[in-house]
Design a protein around this motif. Structure first.
Motif, mmCIF file in Angstrom:
data_model
loop_
_atom_site.group_PDB
_atom_site.id
_atom_site.type_symbol
_atom_site.label_atom_id
_atom_site.label_comp_id
_atom_site.label_asym_id
_atom_site.label_seq_id
_atom_site.Cartn_x
_atom_site.Cartn_y
_atom_site.Cartn_z
ATOM 1 N N SER A 138 0.841 -1.198 0.000
ATOM 2 C CA SER A 138 0.000 0.000 0.000
ATOM 3 C C SER A 138 0.874 1.244 0.000
ATOM 4 N N ALA A 139 0.250 2.373 -0.307
ATOM 5 C CA ALA A 139 0.920 3.673 -0.268
ATOM 6 C C ALA A 139 -0.140 4.736 -0.023
ATOM 7 N N ASN A 140 0.198 5.731 0.783
ATOM 8 C CA ASN A 140 -0.716 6.839 1.014
ATOM 9 C C ASN A 140 -0.769 7.740 -0.221
ATOM 10 N N VAL A 141 -1.958 8.216 -0.536
ATOM 11 C CA VAL A 141 -2.113 9.157 -1.645
ATOM 12 C C VAL A 141 -2.949 10.337 -1.177
ATOM 13 N N SER A 142 -2.670 11.504 -1.728
ATOM 14 C CA SER A 142 -3.423 12.701 -1.399
ATOM 15 C C SER A 142 -4.105 13.212 -2.662
ATOM 16 N N GLY A 143 -4.991 14.174 -2.485
ATOM 17 C CA GLY A 143 -5.727 14.678 -3.628
ATOM 18 C C GLY A 143 -6.880 13.763 -3.967
ATOM 19 N N GLY A 144 -7.557 14.070 -5.064
ATOM 20 C CA GLY A 144 -8.750 13.310 -5.414
ATOM 21 C C GLY A 144 -8.635 12.476 -6.661
#
Length: 545
Positions: free
Chosen positions: A465-471
């Motif tokens: 997994s990896a954190n993502v920001s934005g939409g």
């Protein structure tokens, strides 16, 4: 196609008759037939095609020609809409045209409502054209219970159900005879012929016409032809042989049998024996056999070979070095009116309907999706199991290797939602977005599995997994579906649409035949807590090297 189908390596090479023959005949004399093929070869010496003519999963082929266009119908099992129709003007380059069965309204299991229809639904069926009323007919049995007939005046539709017949015409072939009478050849090992009423709505007569010798084993997958005054029933021995029945006394026989091919070396490395499928004639008089090859994990893919004719009306598959050719001279056909739409490329989900290259896993909940300015998927199911999630939209994989990339707007997901891109079959994996506790992660999940009854045995394990920001995020799946090779599926993601990062281990796609359908790319959005969230797929691209 049949639940009795076995891999070719497991069937004994038994032969009931000698000779490599195919079951149709050209109009005119054997000399004229040979001359037509010689002319075709000479005039297309500079052009050739390679097999498979289309590396996508289109099994249980029925093929017809209407005017200068060829139409190809195939099985879809539990995918909806069912029974896709492909169109070609040269037998080599194909495009999607429509579907004969708009919705699988054969019971709640096809809606994933308390039950599922995996490996049921649209099996080997038949497509025909009736010149007298300028109408296309699709005929197929469902769940071994009854037969359905749909009609349309254009392959694009609309298609409407004409009738339901109480007899289940198993693996049927529909014939519009030269006198406009409708006949159906069908059965497994015991082959029968039925005559339909003039309006096609009821059965007038049915009779067994052939019993397969025990030395041959199983014959099924009927295709029914009337050529040069003779009737032919073209039959497959799954999954390594092809036979032909011929009657000179009318559609109800008696029939004599010859072997078409058995354990013939095919043109796809690692793939099976060409078999099943159908025969078709070009406007210039040449004949071709479009069969399929078992090529898992990708499914069953079409291969094309010319046929010629014996003086007594038995056609012969033209071989190359004792095998189905990897290439042949291109068919000589009239100039096409236009180029067909490529099977790869970009879809931005414009317009008011999905393009016919898309099929849902079971029937969708049509209140939970829209197209136009992208594909919006609103969660339709609360589940932790992708195999039970409604509104999973699928696209066939292009072989031998291809990549699917989606641009996903996940800004309106809710806690507990899962959305993304899967490699979907009875053993599956996916890359996608998880929304939990207000936080968004991109994850790779594998270990989604089914048992032999198509019940879920594993709902998946998060491997990376990896954190993502934005939409917005870009998700990518690459699939290598070459049979007999390593069968890797890999996943990656991007936050800018340009730079992609691999996520998770290599997923090895399964290559068992029992699920019948090959792997597909699948777009999904489901809830694990409550409905109300949604995602928008702004762009889908299928690319191949």
């Amino acid at each position: 196609m049949s639940w009795l189908e076995q891999p070719h390596s497991r069937r004994k090479a038994l032969s009931a008759a000698s000779g490599l023959v195919v079951g149709a005949a050209l109009p005119g004399t054997a000399a004229a037939q040979a001359a037509a093929h010689t002319s075709a070869r000479n005039s297309s010496a500079a052009a050739s095609y390679t097999n498979p003519v289309l590396w996508q999963d289109f099994a249980d082929i029925d093929i017809i020609r209407v005017g200068n266009a060829y139409y190809y119908s195939a099985s879809t099992m539990h995918y909806s809409p069912g029974a896709p129709i492909l169109r070609s003007y040269d037998l080599v380059n194909w495009e999607f045209a429509g579907h004969s069965v708009p919705v699988l309204d054969f019971g709640s299991k096809y809606d994933l409502n308390g039950a599922h229809g995996y490996v049921r639904g649209i099996w080997a069926s038949s497509l025909a054209y009736r010149p007298s009323n300028r109408t296309f007919y699709w005929l197929g049995q469902i769940d071994f219970a009854r037969t359905y007939i749909y009609t349309a005046t254009a392959v694009e539709g609309p298609w409407n159900r004409l009738t339901t017949i109480g007899t289940a015409y198993y693996d049927a072939g529909l014939l519009v005879d030269t006198d406009d009478t409708l006949y159906v050849a069908y059965g497994n090992t015991t082959i029968s012929v039925a005559q339909l009423s003039a309006d096609g709505r009821t059965q007038v007569r049915a009779q067994q016409v052939f019993s397969t010798p025990s030395s041959v084993g199983t014959l099924e997958g009927s295709r029914f032809y009337r050529i040069n005054g003779n009737h032919y029933i073209f039959l497959t021995r799954p999954a390594n042989g092809q036979y032909i029945l011929k009657s000179t006394s009318g559609p109800f026989g008696p029939y004599t049998m010859r072997q078409v091919l058995l354990d013939l070396r095919g043109p796809v490395a690692g793939g099976g024996v060409p078999h099943q499928g159908g025969l078709v004639q070009t406007p210039g008089g040449a004949w071709y056999y479009l069969a399929f090859v078992d090529a898992y994990p990708g499914g069953r893919i079409p291969v094309l070979a010319p046929v010629t004719w014996t003086s007594d009306g038995w056609p012969v598959v033209q071989l190359v070095d004792g095998a189905w050719g990897a290439s042949y001279p291109s068919p000589v056909v009239p100039a096409p009116p236009r180029q067909v739409t490529p099977m790869t490329g970009v879809d931005t989900f414009d317009g008011t309907a999905l393009k016919p290259k898309w099929e849902w896993n079971h029937n969708p909940d049509n209140s939970r999706w829209t197209v136009g300015n992208g594909l919006t998927l609103r969660t339709a199911t609360v589940t932790d199991d992708l195999y039970w999630a409604r509104n999973t939209l699928t696209h066939r994989i292009q072989g031998p290797t291809s990549t699917a990339t989606i641009q996903l707007d996940h800004s309106t997901m809710r806690d507990g939602d899962r959305a993304g891109l899967a490699l979907l079959r009875d053993s599956s994996a996916w890359i996608g977005v998880r929304r939990d506790g207000g936080a968004t992660r991109v994850v790779m999940v594998n270990g989604l599995t089914m048992d032999s009854s198509w019940n879920t045995t594993g709902t998946g394990t998060e491997m990376a997994s990896a954190n993502v920001s934005g939409g917005r995020v870009w998700l990518r799946a690459n699939a290598d579906i070459r049979p007999g090779a390593a069968r890797p599926g890999t996943f990656s993601y991007s936050t800018d649409g340009t730079n992609f990062v691999r996520l998770g281990p290599v997923f090895t796609m399964g290559n068992s035949w029992q699920f019948f359908m090959g792997y597909r790319f699948a777009l999904f959005d489901y809830a694990t807590q409550a409905l109300g969230g949604s995602v928008r797929v702004e762009r889908f691209e299928l690319s191949a090297p």
